[in-house]
Design an enzyme around this catalytic site. Structure first.
Site, PDB file in Angstrom:
ATOM      1  N   CYS A   1       0.830  -1.215   0.000  1.00 28.52           N
ATOM      2  CA  CYS A   1       0.000   0.000   0.000  1.00 28.52           C
ATOM      3  C   CYS A   1       0.862   1.262   0.000  1.00 28.52           C
ATOM      4  O   CYS A   1       1.585   1.521   0.962  1.00 28.52           O
ATOM      5  CB  CYS A   1      -0.903  -0.047   1.231  1.00 28.52           C
ATOM      6  SG  CYS A   1      -1.749   1.484   1.632  1.00 28.52           S
TER       7      CYS A   1
ATOM      8  N   CYS B   1       0.143   3.761   2.797  1.00 24.29           N
ATOM      9  CA  CYS B   1       0.625   3.178   4.060  1.00 24.29           C
ATOM     10  C   CYS B   1       2.113   3.476   4.242  1.00 24.29           C
ATOM     11  O   CYS B   1       2.564   3.764   5.357  1.00 24.29           O
ATOM     12  CB  CYS B   1       0.397   1.674   4.082  1.00 24.29           C
ATOM     13  SG  CYS B   1      -1.336   1.169   3.977  1.00 24.29           S
TER      14      CYS B   1
END
Length: 102
Positions: A30, A33
């Site tokens: 991600c 993230c």
């Protein structure tokens, strides 16, 4: 203080923390993230009054489901074992600290 790798095996002790807890739900793949992760690390290092943990949603699907994670990154703040705040998506460090102190 170091960031804890939170799993279903150690979650009970994290939830029992007397300090406010910041949980970062993430996945290695991600992009957003990876933007939030260094901020979470900084908060852990600079603020010993908080317990900070990261939950890999791919490795810990039960915890992700228990917190209703449908999109990542998701940050959750727990106080006295209960979720008091959460936010989905990348946030600046100041907003994350506001969640913890709020």
């Amino acid at each position: 203080m170091a960031v804890l790798n939170v799993t279903k095996e150690n979650f009970a002790e994290v939830r029992a923390s007397e300090k406010p807890v910041l949980l970062d739900f993430y996945a290695d793949w991600c992009g957003p993230c990876r933007m939030v992760s260094p901020l979470v690390d900084e908060i852990a290092e600079e603020n010993s009054e908080f317990t900070v943990g990261k939950v890999n949603v791919d490795d810990q699907p039960e915890l992700a489901a228990a917190f209703g994670v449908s999109s990542i990154p998701m940050l959750a703040v727990m106080k006295n074992g209960a979720v008091t705040a959460h936010a989905v998506g990348a946030r600046p460090k100041s907003a994350i600290l506001d969640m913890l102190k709020g």
